[in-house]
Design an enzyme around this catalytic site. Structure first.
Site, PDB file in Angstrom:
ATOM      1  N   ASP A   1     -11.400  -2.579  11.078  1.00 43.16           N
ATOM      2  CA  ASP A   1     -10.294  -3.480  10.712  1.00 43.16           C
ATOM      3  C   ASP A   1      -9.959  -4.433  11.865  1.00 43.16           C
ATOM      4  O   ASP A   1      -9.892  -5.653  11.684  1.00 43.16           O
ATOM      5  CB  ASP A   1      -9.049  -2.675  10.308  1.00 43.16           C
TER       6      ASP A   1
ATOM      7  N   LYS B   1       0.118  -6.495   1.714  1.00 43.53           N
ATOM      8  CA  LYS B   1      -0.594  -5.206   1.576  1.00 43.53           C
ATOM      9  C   LYS B   1      -0.219  -4.263   2.713  1.00 43.53           C
ATOM     10  O   LYS B   1      -0.041  -3.055   2.487  1.00 43.53           O
ATOM     11  CB  LYS B   1      -2.114  -5.442   1.549  1.00 43.53           C
TER      12      LYS B   1
ATOM     13  N   GLU C   1     -11.313  -5.126   0.924  1.00 42.59           N
ATOM     14  CA  GLU C   1     -10.466  -5.949   0.054  1.00 42.59           C
ATOM     15  C   GLU C   1     -11.245  -7.095  -0.590  1.00 42.59           C
ATOM     16  O   GLU C   1     -10.921  -7.581  -1.662  1.00 42.59           O
ATOM     17  CB  GLU C   1      -9.281  -6.493   0.849  1.00 42.59           C
TER      18      GLU C   1
ATOM     19  N   ASP D   1       0.815  -1.226   0.000  1.00 42.95           N
ATOM     20  CA  ASP D   1       0.000   0.000   0.000  1.00 42.95           C
ATOM     21  C   ASP D   1       0.845   1.270   0.000  1.00 42.95           C
ATOM     22  O   ASP D   1       0.459   2.282  -0.602  1.00 42.95           O
ATOM     23  CB  ASP D   1      -0.951   0.024   1.213  1.00 42.95           C
TER      24      ASP D   1
ATOM     25  N   ASN E   1      -4.526  -1.991  -4.489  1.00 38.31           N
ATOM     26  CA  ASN E   1      -5.812  -2.049  -3.783  1.00 38.31           C
ATOM     27  C   ASN E   1      -5.748  -1.151  -2.553  1.00 38.31           C
ATOM     28  O   ASN E   1      -6.327  -1.463  -1.514  1.00 38.31           O
ATOM     29  CB  ASN E   1      -6.138  -3.495  -3.395  1.00 38.31           C
TER      30      ASN E   1
ATOM     31  N   HIS F   1      -5.313  -9.338   3.049  1.00 37.14           N
ATOM     32  CA  HIS F   1      -4.298  -9.452   4.107  1.00 37.14           C
ATOM     33  C   HIS F   1      -4.893  -9.750   5.472  1.00 37.14           C
ATOM     34  O   HIS F   1      -4.360 -10.563   6.232  1.00 37.14           O
ATOM     35  CB  HIS F   1      -3.468  -8.167   4.150  1.00 37.14           C
ATOM     36  N   ARG F   2      -6.038  -9.114   5.781  1.00 29.82           N
ATOM     37  CA  ARG F   2      -6.585  -9.304   7.144  1.00 29.82           C
ATOM     38  C   ARG F   2      -7.200 -10.695   7.327  1.00 29.82           C
ATOM     39  O   ARG F   2      -7.179 -11.236   8.427  1.00 29.82           O
ATOM     40  CB  ARG F   2      -7.604  -8.210   7.494  1.00 29.82           C
TER      41      ARG F   2
HETATM   42  O1  S3P Z   1      -8.561   6.188   6.394  1.00 24.82           O
HETATM   43  C1  S3P Z   1      -7.982   5.125   6.616  1.00 24.82           C
HETATM   44  O2  S3P Z   1      -6.738   5.062   6.786  1.00 24.82           O
HETATM   45  C2  S3P Z   1      -8.778   3.890   6.690  1.00 24.82           C
HETATM   46  C3  S3P Z   1     -10.136   3.938   6.927  1.00 24.82           C
HETATM   47  C4  S3P Z   1     -10.977   2.740   7.082  1.00 24.82           C
HETATM   48  O3  S3P Z   1     -11.763   2.596   5.906  1.00 24.82           O
HETATM   49  P1  S3P Z   1     -13.328   3.051   5.818  1.00 24.82           P
HETATM   50  O4  S3P Z   1     -13.440   4.457   6.181  1.00 24.82           O
HETATM   51  O5  S3P Z   1     -13.631   2.771   4.378  1.00 24.82           O
HETATM   52  O6  S3P Z   1     -14.071   2.155   6.765  1.00 24.82           O
HETATM   53  C5  S3P Z   1     -10.144   1.486   7.282  1.00 24.82           C
HETATM   54  O7  S3P Z   1     -10.934   0.338   7.125  1.00 24.82           O
HETATM   55  C6  S3P Z   1      -8.988   1.438   6.316  1.00 24.82           C
HETATM   56  O8  S3P Z   1      -8.208   0.267   6.488  1.00 24.82           O
HETATM   57  C7  S3P Z   1      -8.072   2.605   6.537  1.00 24.82           C
HETATM   58  C1  PEP Z   2      -9.808  -1.644   4.352  1.00 19.74           C
HETATM   59  C2  PEP Z   2      -8.491  -1.705   4.300  1.00 19.74           C
HETATM   60  O1  PEP Z   2      -7.718  -1.096   3.391  1.00 19.74           O
HETATM   61  P1  PEP Z   2      -7.873   0.210   2.471  1.00 19.74           P
HETATM   62  O2  PEP Z   2      -6.923   1.211   3.045  1.00 19.74           O
HETATM   63  O3  PEP Z   2      -7.444  -0.250   1.113  1.00 19.74           O
HETATM   64  O4  PEP Z   2      -9.289   0.668   2.520  1.00 19.74           O
HETATM   65  C3  PEP Z   2      -7.746  -2.507   5.301  1.00 19.74           C
HETATM   66  O5  PEP Z   2      -6.511  -2.366   5.373  1.00 19.74           O
HETATM   67  O6  PEP Z   2      -8.349  -3.296   6.041  1.00 19.74           O
END
Ligand code: S3P
Ligand code: PEP
Length: 444
Positions: free
Chosen positions: A330, A430, A358, A54, A96, A404-405
């Site tokens: 998460d 990821k 994901e 990422d 992703n 990944h999770r």
């Molecule tokens: O802003 C961020 O860093 C994130 C927000 C969350 O997503 P959502 O806002 O889509 O739930 C989380 O699930 C993602 O892993 C990271």
């Molecule tokens: C939702 C996730 O990732 P993203 O930052 O791609 O939304 C995650 O890391 O669980």
């Protein structure tokens, strides 16, 4: 993203988890800091930046936009920028990574260039329409290159106009984060304060605190208000540019910490996780409360946490829960797997965002937990997991859906009496490429 799939990883039944470990940097903080550094004039030395798929796509995108990126031997990454993107035509591949795709869309919408943004096939199924609508409302010229409402996108030059915008917060908080991060550029172009009003119920709220906290470190204070109808409003002042703090430290990833807190809970512990603790700005540290509620003992230091627990392999049971996990979607996945060791059914509520991550995580979790012998009920935004009774466990090969999770949290199932195989374990790259090697350091 990670090339050829690796062979399945077989985890034999384990009984104990203890020791100490250093966790890699936070994905959410890393990608925000990279973008903020790119939008600031001068150089920023970033300590502790996460090195994973990422962040790699974010770094590659920034290089492709003319931002200087250098990595020193001690791991410090230096971002050097004129405060804007010098390259005005680029095709950016963002894998992703939601934390790269959504914020870059907003940052590029008014950067004056012609850009194409794409990702892996699953990224093209993850919604972005609410963000594109908001940006179009501010004058952006953005086209969908595939299905309406989804990546890939083409962004053409446009000037920002207007002083207010509404954004739907109920699908992903990353749309609001994206507007906030790009906000100072917009306010500078229009010469007016920018008011961002959240419509719909904002999900994953603590991620917005990470965003505003880091913006403040780069010199921009966002005001938070509530309007007459109770809606959240964020105001970004005009005429304020991001200013690099010069050096910034990325704390360890709190979502990654959740797997090791869970291991301390089910494998007796103690496990000491270094790099993130009471001083964290990440909402996922609230998972520590879930660990305590399920029977764990916690010691919190400013930048470390130690967890001790029980031995589920020797028959101990965790306390069941029925919780709203909207604030920590998460880390909530970790709780879903812990539920197989509970003393009653466990319900996770308000997790509808799992459907557009994901993979469809509600479907994936229900399917894979059932393979182990658990009964699972689910609905549009909830999941109930019934503990696996002794004698009902089944050896299982866990499909990981390039998520990944799913791979990381199913490693916790190795404390049952049967072997568990994790398919395509390399998908952890990821956010945590070394996950299984750190796991094997503490699990026996
Ligand atoms: O802003 C961020 O860093 C994130 C927000 C969350 O997503 P959502 O806002 O889509 O739930 C989380 O699930 C993602 O892993 C990271
Ligand atoms: C939702 C996730 O990732 P993203 O930052 O791609 O939304 C995650 O890391 O669980």
């Amino acid at each position: 993203m990670t090339g050829a799939a690796q062979p399945d990883l077989v985890l034999d039944p384990s009984t104990r988890a203890h020791g100490s470990l250093n966790l890699p940097g936070s994905k959410s903080i890393s990608n925000r800091v990279l973008l903020l550094a790119a939008l600031s004039v001068g150089s920023t030395d970033i300590h502790g930046l996460l090195d994973s798929d990422d962040t790699r796509v974010m770094l590659q995108a920034l290089s492709g936009l003319g931002i200087g990126v250098g990595r020193r031997k001690n791991g410090v990454v230096t971002v050097t920028s004129p405060g804007r993107f010098r390259i005005l035509q680029a095709n950016l591949f963002l894998g992703n990574a939601g934390t790269a795709f959504r914020p870059l869309t907003a940052a590029l919408a008014f950067a004056g260039g012609d850009y194409q943004l794409s990702g892996v096939p699953r990224m093209h199924e993850r919604p972005i329409g609410d963000l594109v609508d908001a940006l179009r409302g501010l004058g952006a010229d953005i086209d969908y290159l595939g299905e309406r409402g989804f990546p890939p996108l083409r962004i053409k030059p446009a000037m920002a106009e207007g002083d207010s915008v509404e954004v739907n917060g109920s699908v992903s908080s990353q749309f609001l984060t994206a507007l906030l991060l790009a906000g100072p550029m917009l306010a500078l172009q229009t010469g007016q304060d920018l008011r961002i009003t959240v419509v719909g119920t904002l999900i994953s709220k603590p991620y917005i605190d990470i965003t505003t906290n880091l913006m403040a470190k780069f010199g921009v204070q966002v005001q938070r208000q509530t309007d007459a109808t109770g809606r959240l409003v964020f105001v970004i002042p005009k005429d304020i540019r991001y200013q690099s703090p010069g050096t910034i430290h990325v704390e360890a990833d709190a979502s990654s910490a959740s797997y090791f807190m869970a291991l301390g809970l089910i494998g007796q512990g103690p496990i000491t996780i270094r790099g993130v603790g009471a001083d964290s700005i990440q909402g996922d540290m609230a998972f520590a409360k879930t660990i305590e509620q399920m029977g764990g003992r916690l010691e919190m230091a400013p930048d470390a946490v130690t967890v001790s627990g029980v031995s589920v392999a020797n028959g101990a049971r965790l306390k069941a829960f029925d919780e709203d996990f909207n604030l920590i979607p998460d880390a909530a996945m970790t709780a879903a797997v812990l539920a197989i060791y509970a003393d009653g059914p466990c319900t996770l509520r308000n997790i509808g965002s799992w459907r557009v991550k994901e993979t469809d995580r509600i479907h994936a979790m229900a399917t894979e937990l059932a393979k182990l012998g658990a009964r699972v009920d689910s609905g549009e935004d909830w999941l109930t997991v019934y503990p696996i009774e002794s004698g009902r466990w089944r050896a299982a090969s866990i499909h990981t859906y390039d998520d990944h999770r799913i791979a990381m949290c199913f490693s916790l199932a190795a404390f049952g009496p049967v072997p568990v195989s994790i398919q395509d374990p390399g998908c952890v790259a990821k956010t945590f490429p070394d996950y299984f090697s750190v796991y094997s350091q503490v699990v026996s």
